[in-house]
Scaffold this active site. Structure first.
Site, PDB file in Angstrom:
ATOM      1  N   ASP A  29      81.926 -12.242 181.168  1.00  0.00           N
ATOM      2  CA  ASP A  29      82.079 -13.522 180.461  1.00  0.00           C
ATOM      3  C   ASP A  29      81.905 -13.262 178.964  1.00  0.00           C
ATOM      4  O   ASP A  29      81.002 -12.549 178.541  1.00  0.00           O
ATOM      5  CB  ASP A  29      81.017 -14.515 180.963  1.00  0.00           C
ATOM      6  CG  ASP A  29      81.304 -15.939 180.504  1.00  0.00           C
ATOM      7  OD1 ASP A  29      81.509 -16.804 181.375  1.00  0.00           O
ATOM      8  OD2 ASP A  29      81.327 -16.203 179.277  1.00  0.00           O
ATOM      9  N   ILE A  30      82.794 -13.853 178.165  1.00  0.00           N
ATOM     10  CA  ILE A  30      82.801 -13.593 176.725  1.00  0.00           C
ATOM     11  C   ILE A  30      81.631 -14.275 176.013  1.00  0.00           C
ATOM     12  O   ILE A  30      81.255 -13.880 174.908  1.00  0.00           O
ATOM     13  CB  ILE A  30      84.176 -14.027 176.117  1.00  0.00           C
ATOM     14  CG1 ILE A  30      84.471 -13.270 174.831  1.00  0.00           C
ATOM     15  CG2 ILE A  30      84.250 -15.513 175.909  1.00  0.00           C
ATOM     16  CD1 ILE A  30      84.694 -11.810 175.015  1.00  0.00           C
ATOM     17  N   HIS A  93      86.652 -19.574 189.441  1.00  0.00           N
ATOM     18  CA  HIS A  93      85.858 -18.404 189.044  1.00  0.00           C
ATOM     19  C   HIS A  93      84.432 -18.561 189.531  1.00  0.00           C
ATOM     20  O   HIS A  93      83.870 -19.652 189.516  1.00  0.00           O
ATOM     21  CB  HIS A  93      85.884 -18.166 187.531  1.00  0.00           C
ATOM     22  CG  HIS A  93      85.540 -19.365 186.689  1.00  0.00           C
ATOM     23  ND1 HIS A  93      86.429 -20.382 186.465  1.00  0.00           N
ATOM     24  CD2 HIS A  93      84.406 -19.709 186.030  1.00  0.00           C
ATOM     25  CE1 HIS A  93      85.873 -21.298 185.694  1.00  0.00           C
ATOM     26  NE2 HIS A  93      84.629 -20.928 185.422  1.00  0.00           N
ATOM     27  N   HIS A  95      80.652 -17.398 188.736  1.00  0.00           N
ATOM     28  CA  HIS A  95      79.762 -16.797 187.736  1.00  0.00           C
ATOM     29  C   HIS A  95      78.710 -15.982 188.481  1.00  0.00           C
ATOM     30  O   HIS A  95      78.006 -16.522 189.352  1.00  0.00           O
ATOM     31  CB  HIS A  95      79.007 -17.878 186.949  1.00  0.00           C
ATOM     32  CG  HIS A  95      79.841 -18.752 186.067  1.00  0.00           C
ATOM     33  ND1 HIS A  95      80.012 -18.503 184.725  1.00  0.00           N
ATOM     34  CD2 HIS A  95      80.533 -19.897 186.323  1.00  0.00           C
ATOM     35  CE1 HIS A  95      80.765 -19.454 184.193  1.00  0.00           C
ATOM     36  NE2 HIS A  95      81.088 -20.323 185.138  1.00  0.00           N
TER      37      HIS A  95
HETATM   38  P1  5GP Z   1      83.253 -23.050 183.438  1.00  0.00           P
HETATM   39  O1  5GP Z   1      84.721 -23.362 183.516  1.00  0.00           O
HETATM   40  O2  5GP Z   1      82.702 -22.528 184.735  1.00  0.00           O
HETATM   41  O3  5GP Z   1      82.458 -24.218 182.917  1.00  0.00           O
HETATM   42  O4  5GP Z   1      83.043 -21.908 182.358  1.00  0.00           O
HETATM   43  C1  5GP Z   1      84.072 -21.031 181.999  1.00  0.00           C
HETATM   44  C2  5GP Z   1      83.472 -19.710 181.530  1.00  0.00           C
HETATM   45  O5  5GP Z   1      84.537 -18.901 181.068  1.00  0.00           O
HETATM   46  C3  5GP Z   1      82.456 -19.828 180.372  1.00  0.00           C
HETATM   47  O6  5GP Z   1      81.247 -19.193 180.734  1.00  0.00           O
HETATM   48  C4  5GP Z   1      83.161 -19.123 179.201  1.00  0.00           C
HETATM   49  O7  5GP Z   1      82.272 -18.402 178.373  1.00  0.00           O
HETATM   50  C5  5GP Z   1      84.142 -18.202 179.914  1.00  0.00           C
HETATM   51  N1  5GP Z   1      85.347 -17.948 179.139  1.00  0.00           N
HETATM   52  C6  5GP Z   1      86.138 -18.875 178.540  1.00  0.00           C
HETATM   53  N2  5GP Z   1      87.169 -18.277 177.932  1.00  0.00           N
HETATM   54  C7  5GP Z   1      87.029 -16.943 178.136  1.00  0.00           C
HETATM   55  C8  5GP Z   1      87.811 -15.805 177.744  1.00  0.00           C
HETATM   56  O8  5GP Z   1      88.840 -15.884 177.078  1.00  0.00           O
HETATM   57  N3  5GP Z   1      87.361 -14.593 178.166  1.00  0.00           N
HETATM   58  C9  5GP Z   1      86.224 -14.440 178.909  1.00  0.00           C
HETATM   59  N4  5GP Z   1      85.881 -13.210 179.256  1.00  0.00           N
HETATM   60  N5  5GP Z   1      85.474 -15.493 179.295  1.00  0.00           N
HETATM   61  C10 5GP Z   1      85.878 -16.731 178.906  1.00  0.00           C
END
Ligand code: 5GP
Length: 130
Positions: A29-30, A93, A95
């Site tokens: 995660d970035i 996804h 985590h």
């Molecule tokens: P959620 O959709 O579960 O709320 O969170 C999405 C997750 O994707 C976040 O933790 C965010 O940091 C990660 N994320 C969003 N864009 C990118 C990206 O371009 N690259 C990576 N590696 N992680 C990402």
């Protein structure tokens, strides 16, 4: 429109890759809650996890299990936390987060890492993936 994760799969956007096969990809995660925070995604874009077939869901969990084992071997932590949210990126996804405290699962405090740190960590975890 392709999700940001589909752009990672196609190589349009780079990532720190941990593991992949024909169906799944795991990468760091970035904006990590903690060092080693990893996302496991199916390559076929689907919005919500419980819209997957039961078989696809079980396969995703099996792949995530193997990634979690590699994280345990790579990062000193109390345990690996697992969460599915998807409010930010509408592409399934999981985590996987090496945690020390409950706060590491709260998506509030973030770990700042350099590119070199991301690269080195991804390499270590990838080496421990079996
Ligand atoms: P959620 O959709 O579960 O709320 O969170 C999405 C997750 O994707 C976040 O933790 C965010 O940091 C990660 N994320 C969003 N864009 C990118 C990206 O371009 N690259 C990576 N590696 N992680 C990402």
């Amino acid at each position: 429109m392709a999700s940001i994760f589909s752009k990672i799969i196609s190589g349009e956007i780079p990532c720190y890759k941990i593991a992949e096969n024909d169906i799944f990809l795991a990468f760091l995660d970035i904006n990590p809650n903690a060092k080693g925070h990893t996302l496991v995604i199916p390559k076929k874009e689907e919005n919500k996890i419980f819209d997957l077939s039961e078989e696809a869901y079980n396969d995703l969990m099996s792949f995530s299990y193997r990634v979690a084992k590699a994280l345990e071997k790579s990062i000193p932590c109390k345990r690996i936390g697992m969460s599915v949210i998807g409010l930010e990126v509408p592409h399934v996804h999981v985590h996987l987060i090496p945690i020390q405290t409950m706060a590491d699962m709260q998506f509030v405090q973030k770990e700042v890492m350099s590119e070199e740190e991301f690269q080195a960590l991804a390499k270590t975890i990838a080496r421990n993936f079996t």
